[in-house]
Enzyme design. Structure first.
Site, PDB file in Angstrom:
ATOM      1  N   HIS A   2      37.729  42.266  34.681  1.00  0.00           N
ATOM      2  CA  HIS A   2      37.774  42.705  33.275  1.00  0.00           C
ATOM      3  C   HIS A   2      36.999  44.009  33.081  1.00  0.00           C
ATOM      4  O   HIS A   2      37.324  44.801  32.198  1.00  0.00           O
ATOM      5  CB  HIS A   2      37.175  41.634  32.362  1.00  0.00           C
ATOM      6  CG  HIS A   2      38.123  40.534  31.985  1.00  0.00           C
ATOM      7  ND1 HIS A   2      39.279  40.758  31.275  1.00  0.00           N
ATOM      8  CD2 HIS A   2      38.078  39.200  32.209  1.00  0.00           C
ATOM      9  CE1 HIS A   2      39.905  39.599  31.079  1.00  0.00           C
ATOM     10  NE2 HIS A   2      39.198  38.636  31.635  1.00  0.00           N
ATOM     11  N   HIS A  12      37.361  37.222  38.743  1.00  0.00           N
ATOM     12  CA  HIS A  12      38.154  37.323  37.513  1.00  0.00           C
ATOM     13  C   HIS A  12      37.391  38.114  36.446  1.00  0.00           C
ATOM     14  O   HIS A  12      37.941  39.035  35.827  1.00  0.00           O
ATOM     15  CB  HIS A  12      38.488  35.913  37.009  1.00  0.00           C
ATOM     16  CG  HIS A  12      39.232  35.879  35.711  1.00  0.00           C
ATOM     17  ND1 HIS A  12      40.545  35.485  35.616  1.00  0.00           N
ATOM     18  CD2 HIS A  12      38.838  36.208  34.449  1.00  0.00           C
ATOM     19  CE1 HIS A  12      40.942  35.575  34.349  1.00  0.00           C
ATOM     20  NE2 HIS A  12      39.920  36.004  33.614  1.00  0.00           N
ATOM     21  N   GLU A  13      36.117  37.752  36.245  1.00  0.00           N
ATOM     22  CA  GLU A  13      35.344  38.404  35.177  1.00  0.00           C
ATOM     23  C   GLU A  13      35.050  39.866  35.519  1.00  0.00           C
ATOM     24  O   GLU A  13      35.103  40.740  34.650  1.00  0.00           O
ATOM     25  CB  GLU A  13      34.045  37.639  34.910  1.00  0.00           C
ATOM     26  CG  GLU A  13      34.219  36.189  34.473  1.00  0.00           C
ATOM     27  CD  GLU A  13      35.202  36.001  33.333  1.00  0.00           C
ATOM     28  OE1 GLU A  13      35.391  36.922  32.512  1.00  0.00           O
ATOM     29  OE2 GLU A  13      35.807  34.914  33.269  1.00  0.00           O
ATOM     30  N   CYS A  23      43.172  32.936  31.070  1.00  0.00           N
ATOM     31  CA  CYS A  23      42.259  33.938  30.523  1.00  0.00           C
ATOM     32  C   CYS A  23      42.281  33.848  29.006  1.00  0.00           C
ATOM     33  O   CYS A  23      43.356  33.750  28.408  1.00  0.00           O
ATOM     34  CB  CYS A  23      42.683  35.332  30.981  1.00  0.00           C
ATOM     35  SG  CYS A  23      41.615  36.639  30.363  1.00  0.00           S
TER      36      CYS A  23
HETATM   37 NI    NI Z   1      39.728  36.642  31.602  1.00  0.00          NI
END
Ligand code: NI
Length: 169
Positions: free
Chosen positions: A138, A134-135, A92
């Site tokens: 966030h 993953h995004e 990341c």
């Molecule tokens: Ni990330």
């Protein structure tokens, strides 16, 4: 990592096709390009909106991953399409120098909007599904180390993979 803005739930975008939204997306694309990531979420540049970008033609670090279409995804909603979990390495841009093994849904449907407000609806799997998860994490204040199950599979990129660079966002 350590910045409180990465731990908050980002807000839904309510106005599309605006100069402000376009400027944010341009900034994100430039940031991702400069840092050579495969994805980025708005909170990573300090903006608490539910906007993510991702995609690449080829990744030196994931030669077997295949391409992921370059996508701007706003207000994403994810739906796993099977029980199948895959555990693979992630990095990341907000957690530089480290990588960890993260379990993710293998089969995924995601819906959301593009910058003009048009609906996006895709069914994907594998690395594409991993990047989206993953995004989108966030946007909910979740960084991948929080999802590492086996801390023995978490470490410095240059120790784990001496011949590879950073990736993800
Ligand atoms: Ni990330």
């Amino acid at each position: 990592m350590g910045d409180a803005r990465l731990l908050q739930r980002a807000r839904e975008v309510v106005r599309f096709d605006t100069p402000e939204l376009d400027a944010l997306i341009a900034d994100m694309k430039e940031t991702m390009r400069v840092l050579d990531g495969v994805g980025l979420a708005a909170p990573q540049i300090g903006v608490g909106l539910r906007v993510v970008i991702f995609g690449f033609v080829s990744s030196a670090r994931y030669p077997g991953a295949g391409s992921v279409p370059c996508t701007v995804l706003i207000n994403p909603v994810l739906e796993p399409l099977s029980e199948e979990i895959e555990t693979e390495w992630e990095g990341c841009l907000s957690v530089p120098g480290l990588r960890g093994e993260v379990p993710r849904w293998r089969h995924l449907r995601y819906v959301g909007r593009d910058p003009r407000g048009q609906r996006v609806d895709r069914t994907v799997e594998g690395f594409h599904a991993r990047v989206v998860q993953h995004e989108t994490d966030h946007l909910d204040g979740v960084l991948y180390p929080m999802r590492v199950k086996d801390m023995r599979r978490f470490g410095f990129t240059d120790v784990l993979f001496p011949d590879q660079a950073e990736t993800f966002g």
